[in-house]
Write a protein that holds these residues in place. Structure first.
Motif, short mmCIF file in Angstrom:
data_model
loop_
_atom_site.label_atom_id
_atom_site.label_comp_id
_atom_site.label_asym_id
_atom_site.label_seq_id
_atom_site.Cartn_x
_atom_site.Cartn_y
_atom_site.Cartn_z
N VAL A 53 3.32 7.25 -7.15
CA VAL A 53 2.35 6.19 -7.47
C VAL A 53 1.22 6.74 -8.32
O VAL A 53 0.79 6.12 -9.30
CB VAL A 53 1.81 5.56 -6.17
CG1 VAL A 53 0.65 4.63 -6.46
CG2 VAL A 53 2.94 4.80 -5.45
N ALA A 54 0.70 7.92 -7.97
CA ALA A 54 -0.39 8.52 -8.73
C ALA A 54 0.04 8.80 -10.17
O ALA A 54 -0.73 8.56 -11.12
CB ALA A 54 -0.86 9.81 -8.06
N ASP A 96 6.37 -0.36 2.59
CA ASP A 96 5.57 0.85 2.81
C ASP A 96 4.87 1.32 1.54
O ASP A 96 3.87 2.04 1.59
CB ASP A 96 6.46 2.00 3.32
CG ASP A 96 7.09 1.69 4.66
OD1 ASP A 96 6.48 0.96 5.45
OD2 ASP A 96 8.21 2.17 4.92
N GLU A 97 5.43 0.95 0.41
CA GLU A 97 4.93 1.41 -0.89
C GLU A 97 3.75 0.56 -1.38
O GLU A 97 2.88 1.05 -2.11
CB GLU A 97 6.09 1.33 -1.89
CG GLU A 97 5.85 1.93 -3.24
CD GLU A 97 7.05 1.75 -4.15
OE1 GLU A 97 7.08 2.42 -5.20
OE2 GLU A 97 7.93 0.92 -3.85
N LYS A 98 3.74 -0.72 -0.98
CA LYS A 98 2.76 -1.66 -1.53
C LYS A 98 1.31 -1.22 -1.32
O LYS A 98 0.53 -1.21 -2.28
CB LYS A 98 2.99 -3.05 -0.92
CG LYS A 98 2.04 -4.11 -1.48
CD LYS A 98 2.35 -5.48 -0.90
CE LYS A 98 1.38 -6.52 -1.43
NZ LYS A 98 1.65 -7.86 -0.87
N PRO A 99 0.89 -0.85 -0.09
CA PRO A 99 -0.52 -0.45 0.06
C PRO A 99 -0.88 0.79 -0.74
O PRO A 99 -2.03 0.93 -1.19
CB PRO A 99 -0.66 -0.20 1.57
CG PRO A 99 0.72 -0.02 2.08
CD PRO A 99 1.59 -0.86 1.19
N LEU A 100 0.07 1.70 -0.96
CA LEU A 100 -0.20 2.89 -1.76
C LEU A 100 -0.44 2.51 -3.22
O LEU A 100 -1.34 3.06 -3.88
CB LEU A 100 0.96 3.88 -1.64
CG LEU A 100 1.25 4.45 -0.26
CD1 LEU A 100 2.48 5.35 -0.30
CD2 LEU A 100 0.05 5.21 0.27
N ILE A 101 0.35 1.58 -3.73
CA ILE A 101 0.18 1.13 -5.12
C ILE A 101 -1.14 0.40 -5.29
O ILE A 101 -1.90 0.66 -6.23
CB ILE A 101 1.36 0.23 -5.54
CG1 ILE A 101 2.65 1.06 -5.62
CG2 ILE A 101 1.08 -0.44 -6.88
CD1 ILE A 101 3.88 0.24 -5.94
N GLU A 102 -1.42 -0.52 -4.37
CA GLU A 102 -2.66 -1.30 -4.48
C GLU A 102 -3.89 -0.41 -4.39
O GLU A 102 -4.87 -0.60 -5.12
CB GLU A 102 -2.67 -2.38 -3.40
CG GLU A 102 -1.62 -3.47 -3.63
CD GLU A 102 -1.57 -4.49 -2.51
OE1 GLU A 102 -1.05 -5.59 -2.75
OE2 GLU A 102 -2.04 -4.18 -1.38
N ALA A 103 -3.86 0.58 -3.50
CA ALA A 103 -5.01 1.48 -3.36
C ALA A 103 -5.19 2.34 -4.61
O ALA A 103 -6.31 2.57 -5.06
CB ALA A 103 -4.82 2.36 -2.13
N VAL A 125 5.68 9.96 2.53
CA VAL A 125 4.34 9.58 2.09
C VAL A 125 3.84 10.53 1.01
O VAL A 125 3.09 10.13 0.09
CB VAL A 125 3.36 9.50 3.29
CG1 VAL A 125 3.14 10.88 3.90
CG2 VAL A 125 2.04 8.87 2.88
N ASP A 126 4.26 11.79 1.08
CA ASP A 126 3.84 12.78 0.09
C ASP A 126 4.45 12.47 -1.27
O ASP A 126 3.75 12.41 -2.29
CB ASP A 126 4.26 14.18 0.54
CG ASP A 126 3.87 14.46 1.98
OD1 ASP A 126 2.75 14.93 2.21
OD2 ASP A 126 4.70 14.18 2.86
N ALA A 127 5.77 12.30 -1.31
CA ALA A 127 6.45 12.07 -2.57
C ALA A 127 6.08 10.72 -3.18
O ALA A 127 5.80 10.63 -4.38
CB ALA A 127 7.97 12.16 -2.37
#
Length: 332
Positions: free
Chosen positions: A307-308, A11-18, A300-302
């Motif tokens: 990631v940010a 679940d974390e991978k697309p957030l990091i890549e984006a 998704v918020d945390a």
């Protein structure tokens, strides 16, 4: 520059890549950083790690020898990192000093309510079409006492929920939080908090002074029908002592999202293996215990904030800036 990220969940991978798109390339690995996997980082000046990474002396030396110069940890906790060795090796280390406190606070109350109202037992029964209420009786929280050990951002968010339930509020911390005091929280010594609380929740960092803060003596001081919740760090609780008390039939419930020996277990699928940790194996058999896999932060918020901030830490390093997230600064 390609950054290597260890221990990335699906679940974390697309957030990091984006997040990293347009800044740096990032390669995500689902394996965790250990002595065995550390050589994979060779040639990567920056690596990103998760909370259960092994960043002890041997791993840090392997990273440094392979050309790594910066470690961006995707968590607030950093008790897994040997900061002294990192400094000697010239490794810059940064963490995420803040993310949504509501994710953990809400999950801590989820655990408390799950054991109070026997949700797991009820759910398992209804899957077998057993709709009896025997053994499912819980208690109202309104009017009961909650003890909050650690009243920082997460502890404050937890306290606000408790205040909404209409609970009496007790707190323990090195310095009182005015926002909690305004809610009516009384700051007391730890022994009084443990003795009087119906629900005890831990929101403290793990350090030498807090390791096994909830030890055999602390557990014995608690009410026989108390609820204990730990969504912070596993090492805050002496698990062997906890099992001893549970075997004696104490506590209405225990909700644990963390475990002191979770490295090498949590975040992994061990369902087809023999788990050799006898303490954990015994712990999960108690009907009044709920153990989850260090997921309190996992919204998704945390995760988006984590990631940010990780990206900002990387950019600060590559562009020569220093922030409050740096634990070990860049070598001069």
């Amino acid at each position: 520059m390609e950054i290597l990220a260890f221990g990335v969940q699906a679940d974390e991978k697309p957030l990091i890549e984006a997040a990293f798109h347009g800044h740096h390339e990032v390669r995500c690995l689902d394996v965790f950083l250990t002595e065995d996997t550390a050589p994979l980082a060779a040639g990567h000046p920056i690596v990103s790690t998760s909370v259960n990474a092994d960043l002890g002396a041997r791993v840090l030396r392997t990273l440094a020898d392979g050309g790594t110069r910066m470690i961006a940890q995707r968590s607030t906790g950093f008790n897994n990192i040997d900061l002294d060795v990192a400094e000697r090796l010239g490794l810059t280390v940064a963490r995420v000093s803040f993310y949504s406190p509501y994710s953990v606070a809400e999950f801590a109350w989820t655990l408390a309510m799950a054991v109070n109202r026997r949700i797991v037992r009820a759910s398992n029964r209804t899957r077998d079409f057993d709709f009896r209420l025997d053994g499912l009786m819980g208690r109202d929280l309104r009017g009961r006492t909650v003890g909050v050990l650690g009243t920082g951002k997460i502890g404050e968010a937890f306290t606000r929920i408790a205040h909404g339930f209409g609970m009496r509020l007790l707190g323990w911390d090195v310095s009182p939080n005015p926002a909690c005091a305004d809610l009516g929280m009384a700051y007391v010594d730890k022994d009084r908090l443990l003795t009087e609380s119906d629900v005890v929740s831990l929101h403290l960092p793990l350090m030498p002074a807090t390791r096994h803060l909830i030890d055999a003596a602390a557990l014995k001081a608690m009410k026989d029908d108390a609820i204990l919740v730990n969504s912070s760090r596993g090492g805050l609780v002496d698990t062997e002592a906890l099992v001893t008390e549970l075997r004696a039939g104490r506590f209405t419930g225990v909700g644990l999202d963390v475990y002191e020996a979770e490295a090498g277990l949590f975040f992994l699928d061990k369902s087809l293996e023999v788990v050799e940790d006898d303490t954990l194996a015994r712990l999960v058999t108690f009907p009044n215990v709920v153990v989850t896999s260090h997921q309190a932060y996992y919204t998704v918020d945390a995760v988006g904030q984590i990631v940010a901030t990780t990206l900002r830490n990387v950019l600060d390093y590559t562009e020569g800036r220093r922030s409050e997230n740096v634990l070990v600064p860049a070598a001069p």
